[in-house]
Scaffold this motif. Structure first.
Motif, PDB file in Angstrom:
ATOM      1  N   GLN A  86      17.648  14.067   5.020  1.00  0.00           N
ATOM      2  CA  GLN A  86      17.949  14.229   6.407  1.00  0.00           C
ATOM      3  C   GLN A  86      18.405  15.583   6.643  1.00  0.00           C
ATOM      4  OE1 GLN A  86      20.877  10.955   6.757  1.00  0.00           O
ATOM      5  NE2 GLN A  86      19.485   9.528   7.767  1.00  0.00           N
ATOM      6  N   GLU A  87      18.930  16.266   5.900  1.00  0.00           N
ATOM      7  CA  GLU A  87      19.233  17.613   5.951  1.00  0.00           C
ATOM      8  C   GLU A  87      17.869  18.601   6.098  1.00  0.00           C
ATOM      9  OE1 GLU A  87      22.057  18.843   2.901  1.00  0.00           O
ATOM     10  OE2 GLU A  87      23.397  17.456   3.527  1.00  0.00           O
ATOM     11  N   LEU A  88      16.907  18.134   5.670  1.00  0.00           N
ATOM     12  CA  LEU A  88      15.593  18.856   5.519  1.00  0.00           C
ATOM     13  C   LEU A  88      14.727  18.438   6.900  1.00  0.00           C
ATOM     14  CD1 LEU A  88      14.996  18.913   1.595  1.00  0.00           C
ATOM     15  CD2 LEU A  88      15.655  20.768   3.206  1.00  0.00           C
ATOM     16  N   VAL A  89      15.162  17.624   7.278  1.00  0.00           N
ATOM     17  CA  VAL A  89      14.000  17.202   8.491  1.00  0.00           C
ATOM     18  C   VAL A  89      13.851  18.483   9.607  1.00  0.00           C
ATOM     19  CG1 VAL A  89      13.896  15.756  10.699  1.00  0.00           C
ATOM     20  CG2 VAL A  89      14.479  14.810   8.641  1.00  0.00           C
ATOM     21  N   SER A  90      12.789  18.569  10.031  1.00  0.00           N
ATOM     22  CA  SER A  90      12.387  19.349  11.048  1.00  0.00           C
ATOM     23  C   SER A  90      11.963  18.980  12.329  1.00  0.00           C
ATOM     24  CB  SER A  90      10.868  20.358  10.651  1.00  0.00           C
ATOM     25  OG  SER A  90      10.335  20.879  11.761  1.00  0.00           O
ATOM     26  N   VAL A  91      12.940  19.012  13.353  1.00  0.00           N
ATOM     27  CA  VAL A  91      12.891  18.171  14.783  1.00  0.00           C
ATOM     28  C   VAL A  91      11.685  18.737  15.471  1.00  0.00           C
ATOM     29  CG1 VAL A  91      14.008  17.510  16.794  1.00  0.00           C
ATOM     30  CG2 VAL A  91      15.318  17.560  14.710  1.00  0.00           C
ATOM     31  N   PRO A  92      11.258  20.192  15.330  1.00  0.00           N
ATOM     32  CA  PRO A  92      10.101  20.387  16.141  1.00  0.00           C
ATOM     33  C   PRO A  92       8.700  19.927  15.436  1.00  0.00           C
ATOM     34  CG  PRO A  92      11.469  22.358  15.915  1.00  0.00           C
ATOM     35  CD  PRO A  92      12.122  21.244  14.876  1.00  0.00           C
ATOM     36  N   GLY A  93       8.756  19.709  14.023  1.00  0.00           N
ATOM     37  CA  GLY A  93       7.771  19.171  13.294  1.00  0.00           C
ATOM     38  C   GLY A  93       7.257  17.669  13.665  1.00  0.00           C
ATOM     39  N   ALA A  94       8.724  16.854  13.685  1.00  0.00           N
ATOM     40  CA  ALA A  94       8.587  15.564  14.216  1.00  0.00           C
ATOM     41  C   ALA A  94       8.147  15.334  15.486  1.00  0.00           C
ATOM     42  CB  ALA A  94      10.095  15.031  13.982  1.00  0.00           C
ATOM     43  N   ASN A 121       0.979  -1.132  -0.090  1.00  0.00           N
ATOM     44  CA  ASN A 121      -0.005  -0.067  -0.150  1.00  0.00           C
ATOM     45  C   ASN A 121       0.999   1.238   0.064  1.00  0.00           C
ATOM     46  OD1 ASN A 121      -2.158  -1.713   0.601  1.00  0.00           O
ATOM     47  ND2 ASN A 121      -2.337  -1.265   2.733  1.00  0.00           N
ATOM     48  N   ALA A 122       0.381   2.330  -0.624  1.00  0.00           N
ATOM     49  CA  ALA A 122       1.113   3.683  -0.546  1.00  0.00           C
ATOM     50  C   ALA A 122       0.222   4.334   0.535  1.00  0.00           C
ATOM     51  CB  ALA A 122       0.830   4.414  -1.852  1.00  0.00           C
ATOM     52  N   PHE A 123       1.280   4.792   1.568  1.00  0.00           N
ATOM     53  CA  PHE A 123       0.727   5.384   2.753  1.00  0.00           C
ATOM     54  C   PHE A 123       0.505   6.899   2.481  1.00  0.00           C
ATOM     55  CE2 PHE A 123       1.114   6.047   7.572  1.00  0.00           C
ATOM     56  CZ  PHE A 123      -0.165   6.233   7.733  1.00  0.00           C
ATOM     57  N   ASP A 124      -0.378   7.566   2.684  1.00  0.00           N
ATOM     58  CA  ASP A 124      -0.569   8.955   2.378  1.00  0.00           C
ATOM     59  C   ASP A 124      -1.715   9.592   3.206  1.00  0.00           C
ATOM     60  OD1 ASP A 124      -0.122  11.600   1.103  1.00  0.00           O
ATOM     61  OD2 ASP A 124      -0.070  10.886  -0.848  1.00  0.00           O
ATOM     62  N   MET A 125      -1.852  10.947   2.903  1.00  0.00           N
ATOM     63  CA  MET A 125      -2.927  11.567   3.827  1.00  0.00           C
ATOM     64  C   MET A 125      -3.195  12.944   3.070  1.00  0.00           C
ATOM     65  SD  MET A 125      -2.405  12.580   7.635  1.00  0.00           S
ATOM     66  CE  MET A 125      -3.676  13.281   8.836  1.00  0.00           C
ATOM     67  N   ALA A 126      -4.370  13.516   3.001  1.00  0.00           N
ATOM     68  CA  ALA A 126      -4.950  14.589   2.397  1.00  0.00           C
ATOM     69  C   ALA A 126      -4.275  15.799   2.770  1.00  0.00           C
ATOM     70  CB  ALA A 126      -6.544  14.701   2.297  1.00  0.00           C
ATOM     71  N   CYS A 127      -3.264  15.774   2.973  1.00  0.00           N
ATOM     72  CA  CYS A 127      -2.365  16.969   3.574  1.00  0.00           C
ATOM     73  C   CYS A 127      -0.817  17.295   2.983  1.00  0.00           C
ATOM     74  CB  CYS A 127      -2.094  16.862   5.011  1.00  0.00           C
ATOM     75  SG  CYS A 127      -1.028  15.514   5.670  1.00  0.00           S
ATOM     76  N   ALA A 128      -0.084  18.229   3.172  1.00  0.00           N
ATOM     77  CA  ALA A 128       0.979  18.490   2.644  1.00  0.00           C
ATOM     78  C   ALA A 128       2.277  17.914   3.345  1.00  0.00           C
ATOM     79  CB  ALA A 128       1.531  19.995   3.013  1.00  0.00           C
ATOM     80  N   GLY A 129       1.949  17.389   4.735  1.00  0.00           N
ATOM     81  CA  GLY A 129       3.263  16.842   5.003  1.00  0.00           C
ATOM     82  C   GLY A 129       2.886  15.835   6.187  1.00  0.00           C
ATOM     83  N   HIS A 130       3.011  14.459   5.573  1.00  0.00           N
ATOM     84  CA  HIS A 130       2.278  13.478   6.340  1.00  0.00           C
ATOM     85  C   HIS A 130       3.332  12.904   7.375  1.00  0.00           C
ATOM     86  CE1 HIS A 130       0.681   8.876   6.153  1.00  0.00           C
ATOM     87  NE2 HIS A 130       0.068   9.529   6.959  1.00  0.00           N
ATOM     88  N   GLN A 131       4.374  12.099   7.174  1.00  0.00           N
ATOM     89  CA  GLN A 131       5.189  11.274   8.179  1.00  0.00           C
ATOM     90  C   GLN A 131       6.704  11.912   8.274  1.00  0.00           C
ATOM     91  OE1 GLN A 131       4.305   8.642  10.080  1.00  0.00           O
ATOM     92  NE2 GLN A 131       2.140   8.679   9.524  1.00  0.00           N
ATOM     93  N   SER A 132       6.955  12.524   7.192  1.00  0.00           N
ATOM     94  CA  SER A 132       8.462  13.243   7.160  1.00  0.00           C
ATOM     95  C   SER A 132       8.161  14.686   7.427  1.00  0.00           C
ATOM     96  CB  SER A 132       9.080  12.717   5.950  1.00  0.00           C
ATOM     97  OG  SER A 132       9.005  11.399   5.754  1.00  0.00           O
ATOM     98  N   ALA A 144      14.743  12.169  17.759  1.00  0.00           N
ATOM     99  CA  ALA A 144      14.403  13.342  16.731  1.00  0.00           C
ATOM    100  C   ALA A 144      15.075  12.527  15.342  1.00  0.00           C
ATOM    101  CB  ALA A 144      15.550  14.122  17.310  1.00  0.00           C
ATOM    102  N   GLU A 145      16.062  11.811  15.366  1.00  0.00           N
ATOM    103  CA  GLU A 145      16.680  11.217  14.268  1.00  0.00           C
ATOM    104  C   GLU A 145      16.001  10.198  13.643  1.00  0.00           C
ATOM    105  OE1 GLU A 145      20.941   8.807  13.473  1.00  0.00           O
ATOM    106  OE2 GLU A 145      21.066  10.701  14.822  1.00  0.00           O
ATOM    107  N   PHE A 146      15.186   9.429  14.499  1.00  0.00           N
ATOM    108  CA  PHE A 146      14.541   8.325  13.742  1.00  0.00           C
ATOM    109  C   PHE A 146      13.114   8.801  13.207  1.00  0.00           C
ATOM    110  CE2 PHE A 146      11.448   4.764  14.175  1.00  0.00           C
ATOM    111  CZ  PHE A 146      12.258   3.866  13.354  1.00  0.00           C
ATOM    112  N   ILE A 147      12.273   9.468  13.899  1.00  0.00           N
ATOM    113  CA  ILE A 147      11.042   9.776  13.468  1.00  0.00           C
ATOM    114  C   ILE A 147      10.807  11.095  12.495  1.00  0.00           C
ATOM    115  CG2 ILE A 147       9.677   8.990  15.294  1.00  0.00           C
ATOM    116  CD1 ILE A 147       9.380  11.747  16.634  1.00  0.00           C
ATOM    117  N   GLY A 148      12.189  11.460  12.414  1.00  0.00           N
ATOM    118  CA  GLY A 148      11.957  12.908  11.520  1.00  0.00           C
ATOM    119  C   GLY A 148      11.674  12.149  10.044  1.00  0.00           C
TER     120      GLY A 148
END
Ligand SMILES: Cc1cc2nc3c(=O)[nH]c(=O)nc-3n(C[C@H](O)[C@H](O)[C@H](O)COP(=O)(O)O)c2cc1C
Length: 450
Positions: free
Chosen positions: A299-307, A7-18, A356-360
């Protein structure tokens, strides 16, 4: 060779899991508002060997981290978020066999109305719809839907039990297969004797009348469930045909899967008849080196506060209150208990720095970067070690992650006999390996059939 479902995992939004990856120049997540975005994605997945597009959903904003919604809002962490069901019939019209799994909570909507929406989709997709049954986890949703705070965790599942009972009565028991006669001479469209009141009066719901819709190809949509707490497992063991789990390693996921299959057997159902999907984010390129370079650039683009905003919503734990190297502890929360358990009691206690490293990238599931062969090996390892039947593949960039996977990995999986050249079908239930389009005994829903 065991089949691997995708399955492709998605959501009707701009930022889902990353979190933060919406800033990547190739990411088109911001086009979630455009029907064209969903039609292109659906065609890509349909032609690319995916079984279904699986859409998550929440009805609130992530406001646990730092006691504020600001991080989630600034980082587009599942906010803004549109209704997940609207684009499905349009996507069905441009695809042949792709299924559509849609997440809808049993906590905030009456079953009578929801059953009609899902049946409508099952008609319009010719039997390609699944319902991911969830009970929700955000207090912010509860507050905006008329409650002071969430209904207690286990009671939400009690409500869900009665909820699906009402749905089974509507989907399976209200209409006889040959109720619609369209007899022009007699002037009878539907035979009144073949449409039945369900007469449901329970603790939470009262539905005396008949179902509004005539039977659709699958009648009951394929039933997914996501939520692996003790109470969640009990619910899944009775009702789920497929279960969505997540965890950082095969070892952690294996624990849930073993517990689930044992609970399914206790219900008198074949433990292998429940398909388990785990979350994984693939980063693939032609060579291993290219894939690793791609991963580093992500990885350079991950937002830790967002995660951390996402983590707060999932688990109810505010990581801003912990020191960076302080291990997390488990406490029963009113949020998603299995999400917290997977980073505390299931294997080892993680620290905010590690999280922070894992869920970003990829949220609560692992990220794996490699060549097509390496990614296929990793999926096979998970199938073996975690005893799962397939994957909900999350994206780093959309549709980039899905396009790369379809281009590089699906052909490799086909060569290994893991993905068929032509999908089974025509309904989603059959595509997922069930014998027919409709629920079959001993599933409890089948007992309501006339
Ligand atoms: C892998 C996974 C995905 C989930 N996706 C959603 C979702 O999209 N929307 C939602 O409201 N709940 C989602 N849930 C949570 C379920 O709603 C669940 O009913 C609730 O959080 C309780 O989970 P628990 O039984 O693990 O405590 C998900 C849970 C898991 C494990």
């Amino acid at each position: 060779m065991t089949r691997i479902h995708l399955n492709a995992f998605d959501m009707a939004c701009a930022g889902h899991q990353s979190a933060g990856l919406w800033r990547h120049p190739e990411d088109q997540g911001h086009r979630y508002r455009e029907l064209g975005h969903w039609l292109e994605l659906a065609k890509l997945l349909d032609q690319g060997g995916f079984d279904a597009l699986f859409l998550a959903d929440v009805l609130g904003v992530y406001d646990v981290y730092g006691g504020s919604r600001d991080a989630a809002v600034a980082d587009a962490a599942q906010f803004p978020v549109n209704d997940p069901t609207m684009a499905i019939s349009a996507m069905a019209s441009v695809t042949e066999r792709l299924g559509f799994g849609v997440t809808i909570s049993t906590t905030y909507e009456q079953p009578y109305a929801l059953a009609r929406r899902l049946t409508t989709l099952d008609h319009l997709t010719d039997g390609r719809v699944a319902w991911n049954i969830v009970t929700s986890y955000l207090d912010s949703a509860a507050r905006n839907l008329g409650l002071d705070s969430q209904i207690p965790h286990d009671e939400r599942y009690d409500i869900a039990e009665e909820y699906v009972e009402v749905c089974y009565k509507l989907w399976e028991g209200s209409w006889e297969d040959d109720a619609v006669v369209r007899d022009v001479e007699r002037g009878v469209y539907t035979d009144p004797a073949k449409v039945h009141d369900i007469g449901h009066k329970g603790k939470y719901f009262s539905v005396p009348g008949p179902f509004l819709c005539e039977p659709s190809p699958q009648r009951t949509p394929v039933l997914f469930q996501a939520g692996a707490s003790k109470r969640g497992l009990k619910f899944a063991a009775s009702h789920a045909e497929a279960v969505f789990v997540s965890g950082p390693s095969p070892k952690v996921v294996r624990k849930s899967v073993d517990a689930l299959r044992a609970a399914v057997a206790e219900q008198g159902r074949d433990p292998r008849s429940v398909k388990v999907f785990t979350m994984l984010t693939p980063v693939v390129a032609e060579t291993s080196e290219e894939a690793q370079a791609k991963l580093r650039s992500y990885q350079e683009l991950v937002s830790v506060p967002g995660a951390f905003a996402l983590f707060g919503g999932w688990t109810g734990v505010d990581l801003s209150e912990l020191a960076l190297d302080e291990p997390l502890t488990y406490a029963d929360s009113n949020a998603n208990r299995s999400a917290l358990a997977s980073f505390t009691t299931a294997d080892r206690a993680w620290t905010p720095r590690e999280l922070a490293e894992f869920i970003g990238l990829g949220g609560r599931g692992p990220v794996f970067a490699g060549s097509p062969g390496e990614v296929a090996d990793e999926l096979e390892r998970w199938v073996e070690e975690a005893d799962v039947d397939g994957f909900n593949l999350a994206y780093v960039t959309t549709p980039g992650t899905f396009a790369d996977f379809a281009r590089w990995v699906v052909p490799e999986l086909r060569r290994r006999g893991r993905v068929p050249e032509a999908p089974e079908g025509p309904t989603l239930r059959e595509r997922l390996g069930f014998p027919g389009p409709r629920l079959a005994p001993p599933h409890p829903g089948a007992s309501y059939r006339r």
